[in-house]
Design a protein around this motif. Structure first.
Motif, PDB file in Angstrom:
ATOM      1  N   UNK A 101       0.823  -1.209   0.000  1.00  0.00           N
ATOM      2  CA  UNK A 101       0.000   0.000   0.000  1.00  0.00           C
ATOM      3  C   UNK A 101       0.862   1.267   0.000  1.00  0.00           C
ATOM      4  N   UNK A 102       0.559   2.159  -0.924  1.00  0.00           N
ATOM      5  CA  UNK A 102       1.280   3.419  -1.013  1.00  0.00           C
ATOM      6  C   UNK A 102       2.478   3.389  -1.938  1.00  0.00           C
ATOM      7  N   UNK A 260       2.135  10.104  -1.570  1.00  0.00           N
ATOM      8  CA  UNK A 260       0.702  10.037  -1.830  1.00  0.00           C
ATOM      9  C   UNK A 260      -0.045  10.453  -0.578  1.00  0.00           C
ATOM     10  N   UNK A 261      -1.316  10.696  -0.732  1.00  0.00           N
ATOM     11  CA  UNK A 261      -2.127  11.256   0.348  1.00  0.00           C
ATOM     12  C   UNK A 261      -2.584  12.652  -0.052  1.00  0.00           C
ATOM     13  N   UNK A 262      -3.067  13.412   0.913  1.00  0.00           N
ATOM     14  CA  UNK A 262      -3.636  14.721   0.572  1.00  0.00           C
ATOM     15  C   UNK A 262      -2.552  15.805   0.478  1.00  0.00           C
ATOM     16  N   UNK A 288      -2.482  19.733   1.013  1.00  0.00           N
ATOM     17  CA  UNK A 288      -3.491  20.487   0.262  1.00  0.00           C
ATOM     18  C   UNK A 288      -4.653  20.898   1.179  1.00  0.00           C
ATOM     19  N   UNK A 333       3.503   7.941   2.590  1.00  0.00           N
ATOM     20  CA  UNK A 333       2.058   8.134   2.675  1.00  0.00           C
ATOM     21  C   UNK A 333       1.833   9.146   3.788  1.00  0.00           C
ATOM     22  N   UNK A 339      -7.456  13.324  10.110  1.00  0.00           N
ATOM     23  CA  UNK A 339      -7.655  11.884   9.889  1.00  0.00           C
ATOM     24  C   UNK A 339      -7.548  11.139  11.209  1.00  0.00           C
ATOM     25  N   UNK A 347      -8.099   0.370   8.822  1.00  0.00           N
ATOM     26  CA  UNK A 347      -8.027   0.096   7.381  1.00  0.00           C
ATOM     27  C   UNK A 347      -6.791  -0.752   7.050  1.00  0.00           C
ATOM     28  N   UNK A 351      -6.617  -4.735   5.716  1.00  0.00           N
ATOM     29  CA  UNK A 351      -5.834  -5.156   4.550  1.00  0.00           C
ATOM     30  C   UNK A 351      -4.985  -6.384   4.882  1.00  0.00           C
TER      31      UNK A 351
ATOM     32  N   UNK B  97      -8.862  -0.459  -1.912  1.00  0.00           N
ATOM     33  CA  UNK B  97      -9.245  -0.093  -0.545  1.00  0.00           C
ATOM     34  C   UNK B  97      -8.027   0.037   0.358  1.00  0.00           C
ATOM     35  N   UNK B  98      -6.843   0.195  -0.240  1.00  0.00           N
ATOM     36  CA  UNK B  98      -5.630   0.287   0.571  1.00  0.00           C
ATOM     37  C   UNK B  98      -5.405   1.717   1.070  1.00  0.00           C
ATOM     38  N   UNK B 100      -3.507   4.508   0.825  1.00  0.00           N
ATOM     39  CA  UNK B 100      -3.447   5.803   0.143  1.00  0.00           C
ATOM     40  C   UNK B 100      -4.813   6.199  -0.407  1.00  0.00           C
ATOM     41  N   UNK B 102      -7.621   5.074   0.827  1.00  0.00           N
ATOM     42  CA  UNK B 102      -8.416   5.310   2.032  1.00  0.00           C
ATOM     43  C   UNK B 102      -8.257   6.764   2.472  1.00  0.00           C
ATOM     44  N   UNK B 103      -7.014   7.255   2.393  1.00  0.00           N
ATOM     45  CA  UNK B 103      -6.741   8.638   2.819  1.00  0.00           C
ATOM     46  C   UNK B 103      -7.253   9.663   1.817  1.00  0.00           C
ATOM     47  N   UNK B 104      -7.529   9.247   0.593  1.00  0.00           N
ATOM     48  CA  UNK B 104      -8.083  10.173  -0.394  1.00  0.00           C
ATOM     49  C   UNK B 104      -9.553   9.823  -0.648  1.00  0.00           C
ATOM     50  N   UNK B 105     -10.231   9.409   0.408  1.00  0.00           N
ATOM     51  CA  UNK B 105     -11.693   9.282   0.465  1.00  0.00           C
ATOM     52  C   UNK B 105     -12.261   8.117  -0.338  1.00  0.00           C
ATOM     53  N   UNK B 106     -11.568   6.974  -0.285  1.00  0.00           N
ATOM     54  CA  UNK B 106     -12.076   5.765  -0.938  1.00  0.00           C
ATOM     55  C   UNK B 106     -13.456   5.365  -0.404  1.00  0.00           C
ATOM     56  N   UNK B 107     -13.674   5.528   0.900  1.00  0.00           N
ATOM     57  CA  UNK B 107     -14.935   5.029   1.477  1.00  0.00           C
ATOM     58  C   UNK B 107     -16.146   5.748   0.886  1.00  0.00           C
TER      59      UNK B 107
END
Lengths: 446, 170
Positions: A101-102, A260-262, A288, A333, A339, A347, A351, B97-98, B100, B102-107
């Motif tokens: 992930x990421x 990655x991320x916001x 952002x 990430x 958050x 989450x 996984x 659903x991993x 990154x 999740x953090x960008x509003x996957x849900x």
């Protein structure tokens, strides 16, 4: 579509060995152009000037550390491969099962510069006296599969693969193997089982793959980015590779870092190994929507959470390792202040619970249990003792307690999230110890 | 036709016959490896490409083609998440659903798919058009949240884009 790879300046062969050939339009570098830009020169040099020992020694002294996340010296790994008179020639397997992930770095290299990977694999083949290479590519990477198939056919037609490679009398070929899902395939012995057409359960070590791997023969498994670094090392030498990172890191070379991320500008950059998190986050344009950074994962879901103050550290294996986390794949990430860490940890554990192969009990049963506790905490229905129980589980799922590194990978974000953000977990506890959860959360829904 | 597996079970092929072209492709894959079992994942994918999923009868047919045990083929077919042992829709939507995504509003995106399609994750629409499944990190975290439909990667996808996006998949 935005470009994945971005530049902090001009990309040149001497400073950006992984990405200097890449096109702005993201189209793949084809054979003719690759050959015109020093492509396969390292194979020619290796066949003319190196023995398998000296080639391994060059990579070993460059201190190329495994870019799949473990950071194990590639040259040292090669030196342990069983080879020589009377030993059957085995396999080079490229771990292209990028599912951490990421992490989105290997996809770029395979889609846009498959010949660099093929060249790295041929060199690994020479150094380890392998007879055959396999690229184990995750099934969802359709564009990469097409680029690799084309490149393999072109390289074979031009004599770089197959019998009597470029008239050297040496034979080596590469086949593409595409997977069918499951994160556990990225574990090197599970990957070998999957390559053999079996369920991807990990194998016991020892024997290590270098002694007995695919079909019982000596097998070297290396990550895509690791192999892509080999041609540069052979062309320019171990000293050049070490110098790429200057004073930033004791590890040599460059690294494909990403965010990655916001953030305002998510993407990938090839930078000297040991670049700080602050610099990488700056290239990503910062957070952002007026958000501020609360935490970050240095290199994938199986690495431990860190704090903003850790961004000043060099992102390399040893420096990040000292924080108790791992650099992992080196793709950050980032987590914004709004958050919930409990939700994010839930989450991540969902996984890992889903992706457990089910082979050993702590992982198969422990991970869904952690998800159940985290869901209760997230819903504000946790009971006293839940946090301590999660901490105990993180210890019991740690290194040495399970069959492979899957559960320890799951334990790392869990333990670190509780360590740094315990107050958020405590807010989820509303019941005294021993009171049954009113509405048990079904484990099977993981 | 029935094939007897060495573990003692008998699985009927239910009149399933491998398409000759598929059989040829499977044998071609077999040549890439020193042992035939290695081609079994690819064989399952070849059958799935034609039928959308892997019908029961295909399991003994693949075993016979490769000369391996039925139980080994079924063991593999039930392990891997992208091998479908039940019928799926014409288009499979894999939603990442991993972390990154999740953090960008996957849900929110997942919930919008559930509402738009009228199915839960893991289900197929009544018209057999779409199946919605979760998937591991698609390796496009710079574009989260991401989905994969067939071979097409999309991202970032916002909930209001769903109707227009799905129009391309009849």
């Amino acid at each position: 579509m935005s470009r994945i790879l971005q530049s902090a300046g001009e990309r040149r062969a001497e400073t950006h060995p992984l990405t200097w050939r890449l096109h702005d339009d993201q189209s793949p570098v084809l054979l003719e152009e690759y050959l015109d830009t020093q492509g396969y020169a390292a194979v020619t040099k290796a066949l003319e000037q190196h023995t398998y020992e000296s080639l391994t020694e060059e990579v070993k002294s460059a201190n190329l550390r495994g870019r799949g996340g473990a950071g194990f010296s590639a040259g040292f790994k090669w030196s342990l491969t069983m080879k020589g008179e009377g030993v059957p020639r085995g396999y080079i397997v490229c771990n292209a099962d990028e599912m951490e992930p990421g992490t989105f770095k290997d996809r770029l290299l395979m889609e846009q510069q498959p010949h660099l990977l093929i060249e790295g694999m041929i060199l690994a083949g020479i150094a380890n006296r392998a007879k055959q290479g396999y690229i184990f590519l995750r099934g969802e990477y359709h564009l990469a599969a097409a680029a690799i198939q084309r490149a393999l056919a072109d390289a074979r037609a031009d004599g770089w693969l197959g019998a009597d490679v470029r008239g050297s009398g040496w034979d080596f070929d590469i086949a593409l193997h595409t997977g069918a899902g499951r994160y556990i395939c990225g574990e090197e012995t599970a990957l070998i089982n999957s390559l053999e057409g079996k369920r991807a359960n990990p194998r016991a070590k020892p024997p290590f793959p270098g002694q007995s791997g695919a079909w019982g023969l000596p097998t070297v498994v290396n990550n895509v980015e690791t192999l892509c670094n080999v041609p540069g090392i052979v062309n320019h030498g171990a000293d050049w590779f070490q110098a790429l990172s200057g004073d930033l890191s004791s590890d040599g070379g460059t690294k494909l870092y990403g965010v990655s991320g916001k953030v305002n500008n998510p993407g990938l950059w090839e930078l000297p190994m040991g670049t700080t998190g602050n610099r990488i986050l700056e290239l990503a344009g910062g957070m952002r929507d007026g958000l501020t950074l609360k935490s970050w994962l240095p290199g994938g879901g199986s690495t431990g959470f860190l704090l903003p103050e850790h961004l000043e550290l060099a992102l390399d294996f040893d420096t990040i390792g000292k924080t108790g986390s791992r650099m992992g794949t080196g793709l950050l990430t980032v987590v914004a202040d709004n958050q919930s860490m409990v939700s994010l940890t839930r989450n991540l554990e969902e996984f890992f619970a889903r992706e457990s192969c089910g082979w050993c009990t702590p992982c198969r049963d422990g991970l869904p249990w952690s998800v159940k506790l985290l869901r209760a905490l997230e819903a504000g229905e946790g009971e006293a003792g839940d946090i301590e129980l999660l901490e105990q589980m993180a210890r019991d799922l740690g290194p040495g307690k399970t069959f492979c590194a899957h559960a320890p990978g799951a334990a790392m974000p869990l333990a670190s999230a509780i360590h740094y953000f315990r107050d958020e977990f405590e807010r989820g506890i509303t019941r005294p110890k021993g009171e049954a959860h009113a509405d048990p959360i079904p484990v099977g829904s993981v | 036709m029935t094939t007897t597996a060495t573990i003692g079970t008998t699985i009927a092929s239910d009149g399933f016959a491998l398409d000759p072209a598929d059989r040829e492709m499977i044998l071609e894959e077999r040549a890439h490896y020193p042992y035939p079992q290695a081609a079994c994942i690819e064989a399952l994918k070849i059958v799935q490409k034609r039928h959308g999923h892997v019908p029961d009868g295909a399991i003994p047919a693949i075993a016979e083609t490769l000369g391996i045990r039925v139980a080994d083929v079924e063991g593999v077919a039930t392990f891997y998440s992208l091998i479908f042992r039940q019928p799926v829709g014409r288009h499979v939507i894999l939603i990442c659903d991993s972390s990154s995504c999740f953090l960008t509003d996957y849900e929110a995106l997942r919930d919008a798919f559930i509402e738009h399609l009228g199915i839960q994750v893991g289900q197929t629409t009544a018209d057999g058009r779409f199946t919605l499944l979760p998937v591991c990190c698609l390796g496009a975290c710079d574009r989260g949240p991401t989905i994969l439909i067939g071979e097409d990667l999309h991202g970032p996808v916002t909930p209001d884009e769903i109707p227009r996006l799905l129009e391309a998949y009849a």
